[in-house]
Design a protein around this motif. Structure first.
Motif, mmCIF file in Angstrom:
data_model
loop_
_atom_site.group_PDB
_atom_site.id
_atom_site.type_symbol
_atom_site.label_atom_id
_atom_site.label_comp_id
_atom_site.label_asym_id
_atom_site.label_seq_id
_atom_site.Cartn_x
_atom_site.Cartn_y
_atom_site.Cartn_z
ATOM 1 N N GLY A 98 0.596 -1.222 -0.091
ATOM 2 C CA GLY A 98 0.026 -0.135 -0.038
ATOM 3 C C GLY A 98 0.888 1.451 0.123
ATOM 4 N N VAL A 99 0.246 2.391 -0.375
ATOM 5 C CA VAL A 99 1.012 3.585 -0.575
ATOM 6 C C VAL A 99 0.298 4.687 0.043
ATOM 7 N N VAL A 100 -0.691 4.404 1.264
ATOM 8 C CA VAL A 100 -1.445 5.248 1.921
ATOM 9 C C VAL A 100 -0.946 5.505 3.286
ATOM 10 N N GLY A 101 -0.451 4.385 4.102
ATOM 11 C CA GLY A 101 0.088 4.713 5.468
ATOM 12 C C GLY A 101 -1.228 4.565 6.484
ATOM 13 N N THR A 102 -2.006 3.962 6.179
ATOM 14 C CA THR A 102 -3.344 3.782 7.191
ATOM 15 C C THR A 102 -3.441 2.243 7.372
ATOM 16 N N ARG A 103 -2.905 1.392 6.682
ATOM 17 C CA ARG A 103 -2.988 -0.073 6.562
ATOM 18 C C ARG A 103 -2.001 -0.685 7.928
ATOM 19 N N ARG A 121 -5.344 14.017 7.210
ATOM 20 C CA ARG A 121 -4.990 13.579 5.960
ATOM 21 C C ARG A 121 -3.942 12.514 5.843
ATOM 22 N N ILE A 122 -3.847 11.635 5.244
ATOM 23 C CA ILE A 122 -2.934 10.390 5.318
ATOM 24 C C ILE A 122 -1.548 11.093 5.019
ATOM 25 N N ALA A 123 -0.385 10.328 5.781
ATOM 26 C CA ALA A 123 0.865 10.473 5.538
ATOM 27 C C ALA A 123 1.537 10.095 4.427
ATOM 28 N N HIS A 181 -4.216 14.489 -2.277
ATOM 29 C CA HIS A 181 -3.863 14.279 -0.837
ATOM 30 C C HIS A 181 -5.149 14.136 -0.164
ATOM 31 N N PRO A 182 -5.555 12.745 -0.191
ATOM 32 C CA PRO A 182 -6.753 12.240 0.591
ATOM 33 C C PRO A 182 -6.820 12.298 1.978
ATOM 34 N N THR A 183 -8.088 12.477 2.258
ATOM 35 C CA THR A 183 -8.119 12.403 3.801
ATOM 36 C C THR A 183 -8.201 11.030 4.507
ATOM 37 N N ILE A 184 -7.917 10.689 5.588
ATOM 38 C CA ILE A 184 -7.861 9.400 6.180
ATOM 39 C C ILE A 184 -9.401 8.712 5.843
ATOM 40 N N ALA A 185 -10.236 9.676 6.063
ATOM 41 C CA ALA A 185 -11.764 9.186 5.917
ATOM 42 C C ALA A 185 -12.130 8.545 4.591
ATOM 43 N N ASP A 186 -11.634 9.364 3.678
ATOM 44 C CA ASP A 186 -11.905 9.237 2.335
ATOM 45 C C ASP A 186 -10.918 7.782 2.045
ATOM 46 N N ALA A 221 -10.331 5.168 4.177
ATOM 47 C CA ALA A 221 -11.152 4.045 4.736
ATOM 48 C C ALA A 221 -12.371 3.669 4.048
ATOM 49 N N ALA A 222 -12.770 4.495 3.401
ATOM 50 C CA ALA A 222 -14.192 4.346 2.689
ATOM 51 C C ALA A 222 -14.012 3.674 1.198
ATOM 52 N N ASP A 223 -12.697 3.763 0.791
ATOM 53 C CA ASP A 223 -12.551 2.952 -0.406
ATOM 54 C C ASP A 223 -10.993 2.852 -0.762
ATOM 55 N N PRO A 224 -10.557 2.110 0.249
ATOM 56 C CA PRO A 224 -8.903 1.913 0.276
ATOM 57 C C PRO A 224 -8.349 1.363 -0.891
ATOM 58 N N ALA A 225 -8.920 0.428 -1.740
ATOM 59 C CA ALA A 225 -8.275 0.065 -2.981
ATOM 60 C C ALA A 225 -8.418 1.183 -4.162
ATOM 61 N N GLU A 226 -9.340 1.747 -4.258
ATOM 62 C CA GLU A 226 -9.366 2.926 -5.374
ATOM 63 C C GLU A 226 -8.456 4.072 -4.833
ATOM 64 N N VAL A 227 -8.603 4.488 -3.815
ATOM 65 C CA VAL A 227 -7.625 5.587 -3.399
ATOM 66 C C VAL A 227 -5.967 5.074 -3.456
#
Length: 573
Positions: free
Chosen positions: A116-121, A135-137, A365-370, A372-378
């Motif tokens: 992943g390249v989002v930092g939320t997983r 927002r995500i790191a 630069h997505p939010t953490i909420a966005d 979480a709502a669609d992790p694969a697409e983001v």
């Protein structure tokens, strides 16, 4: 670094204390912070080594290490609380930076198993951007990027398979080096996609990142995929680099603020001397889609799927990747790998007409909420401009370059073919308005010349035609003498028998060029170690003892002075 290692470690802990309890604190960025007394003990050891005269290129540098890279005695979690493997031996890259004087402060959070390249997983919590806690790191090297951006550490080790170092670098306003595959060995690094994994470096400036990367380079017997710099690797960029930029259509899908920031960055690059060329990157983008969108995804399942099945806190998005990979047959994997390589071979032809490619690192630069709502697409959108780099065997560096209209940092990535790492680093520094620091280049060899090979002298072409770089005037230690030999052309013989310092020139040659140069050396000259006035011993011209004859010109101390005195040609000394 100008501070002692102890002073720099104390500064790192002061910075941690300043941030603690404030809105800027990011405790989720850390997995393990080492005990303060142990870190200071390591710093004291570095200062003692320096005092003994050891050469430590990273002395005083405080680093963090992404938690899929082993640090002896600290748990390697890969983003899972239930995976607590404590290695007895550090990864090769960690051992090399420590041996070079760096001090490890701790290990940092990441997307699970670097997927992943989002930092939320991460089971340790979503890592928040330094500029906006909503927002995500970016990931997967999220924690490494944040602790660098916060000014706690000087540099951090990352891994970057599909953008895992470059994406968080862009979102947090720092530099991310993604080297050519294999330059930094992977021994002691938990694999994500073994054919395409690399170790990278995050820092606040290119020079620091280069210094750290330089000491980690080199083959490792335990990593069969590790590679040497080739002898013909370029070690600098042209004075006016040709830089490719994407067509407007290739930027579709970027948010308006990021698109405007990229347009501003392109204009800035042109103003700083780049010759811009519009190129079609559709082929490269298609290569990137194959990492997760073809049988190549099976590499993830093969690399860590069995271990992932044993952890108690799997991230659903990572689990989905592994499940997709498990359904791939060996035939499908090999077929798609071949198709990807053929596509990549076509796509990289874009570099036949440019020195580097300049791309936005991310388009939003997505939010953490966005997220979480669609992790694969983001995640797919965030890796659009980064995923293809390792599949196409490119070198890359991400640097901050301006900001978006909303004030958030904006970054671009410069890419070039494999082993052009020094080229993209220099171009990135020039075009982002930073002074050039050539601290990570293919290895060059020193040679000291005293007479006919100096600038303006009859045999200088043997160095110049092989790409030699002038590196300054030098003097030997005061233990040499010099004779004028009656050869054609005339040459001096420098002998290690005397009490004088002799002036010469230092030149740098690639290994292959030096080998060819040695073949041109004619009797009675030969090459051997010459001691300089600073104690350094460097390859230089000496003479075979059986050929000792000629006028003693030691008093001149400099071949050019001797020529001028003899009126054989007035030369500026």
């Amino acid at each position: 670094m100008t501070d002692t290692a102890v002073a720099r470690v104390c500064a790192a802990f002061r910075r941690l204390d300043e941030l603690a309890g404030t809105e800027h604190a990011r405790p989720e960025a850390w997995v393990t912070l080492r005990d303060r007394s142990r870190v200071l003990h390591d710093a004291e050891s570095v200062d003692r080594r320096l005092a003994r005269g050891e050469r430590l290129p990273l002395a005083g540098m405080v680093i963090a290490v992404k938690n899929n890279i082993d640090v002896a005695g600290l748990p390697t979690t890969c983003g899972s609380r239930s995976r607590m493997v404590v290695p007895s031996r550090s990864a090769t890259v960690v051992a090399r930076v420590v041996e070079s004087g760096a001090v490890v402060l701790g290990t940092t959070s990441m997307d699970q198993f670097a997927t992943g390249v989002v930092g939320t997983r991460s089971a340790f919590g979503a890592v928040r951007s330094v500029s906006d806690p909503n927002r995500i790191a970016g990931g997967s090297s999220s924690g490494s990027a944040v602790v660098v951006a916060q000014g706690i550490v000087d540099a951090a080790l990352s891994t970057d398979t599909a953008g895992s170092g470059r994406v968080p670098a862009a979102l947090n306003g720092i530099v991310g080096i993604k080297p050519t595959r294999g330059l930094l060995p992977l021994t002691g690094v938990v694999p994500a996609s073994p054919s395409f994994d690399v170790v990278g470096v995050l820092a606040r400036d290119v020079g620091t990142a280069q210094r750290c990367a330089a000491v980690m380079c080199g083959p490792d017997a335990d990593d069969p995929a590790s590679r040497c710099w080739p002898e013909n690797a370029p070690h600098g960029a042209p004075a006016t680099p040709r830089v490719g930029v994407p067509t407007p259509g290739d930027l579709d899908g970027m948010d308006p603020g990021h698109r405007q920031a990229f347009a501003d960055a392109v204009s800035s690059a042109a103003a700083r001397g780049a010759e811009l060329v519009t190129v079609d990157i559709a082929g490269l983008l298609a290569v990137g889609q194959m990492l997760y969108g073809s049988g190549i995804v099976a590499e993830r399942s093969a690399a860590f799927g069995e271990e992932f099945a044993t952890i108690s806190d799997p991230d659903p998005a990572v689990l989905d990747v592994i499940e997709r990979g498990r359904g791939i047959s060996a035939v499908d994997y090999l077929r798609d790998m071949r198709a990807m390589r053929e596509q990549a071979a076509r796509a990289v032809r874009v570099f036949e007409t440019i020195d580097a490619l300049m791309l936005p690192t991310v388009g939003e630069h997505p939010t953490i909420a966005d997220t979480a709502a669609d992790p694969a697409e983001v995640n797919a959108r965030m890796g659009r401009f980064t995923t293809f780099a390792n599949l196409a065997d490119l070198s890359a560096i991400a640097v901050p370059m301006g900001s978006c209209p909303n004030g958030s940092s904006f970054g671009v990535t410069f890419l070039a073919p494999a082993f052009h790492d020094a080229v993209v680093a220099e171009i990135a520094q020039r075009l982002s308005g930073r002074s050039v620091s050539r601290q990570w280049t293919p290895p060059l060899r020193n040679i000291i010349v005293f007479g006919a090979h100096r600038r303006g002298q009859p045999l200088h072409y043997q160095i110049a035609d092989r790409g030699g770089e002038f590196a300054g005037i030098v003097r030997t230690a005061p233990e040499y003498s010099m004779l004028a030999l009656d050869t054609e052309p005339m040459k001096p013989a420098v002998l290690h028998t005397g009490q004088a310092a002799i002036v010469g020139e230092r030149w740098l040659l690639r290994p292959a060029a030096l080998a060819a140069f040695v073949d041109d050396v004619e009797y009675p000259m030969t090459l051997g170690k010459v001691r300089l006035d600073n104690g350094e011993e460097v390859l230089g011209f000496v003479v075979e003892p059986r050929a000792l004859h000629g006028e003693d010109i030691t008093a001149d101390g400099n071949w050019l002075v001797h020529l001028a005195r003899k009126d054989r040609g007035r030369v500026e000394v």
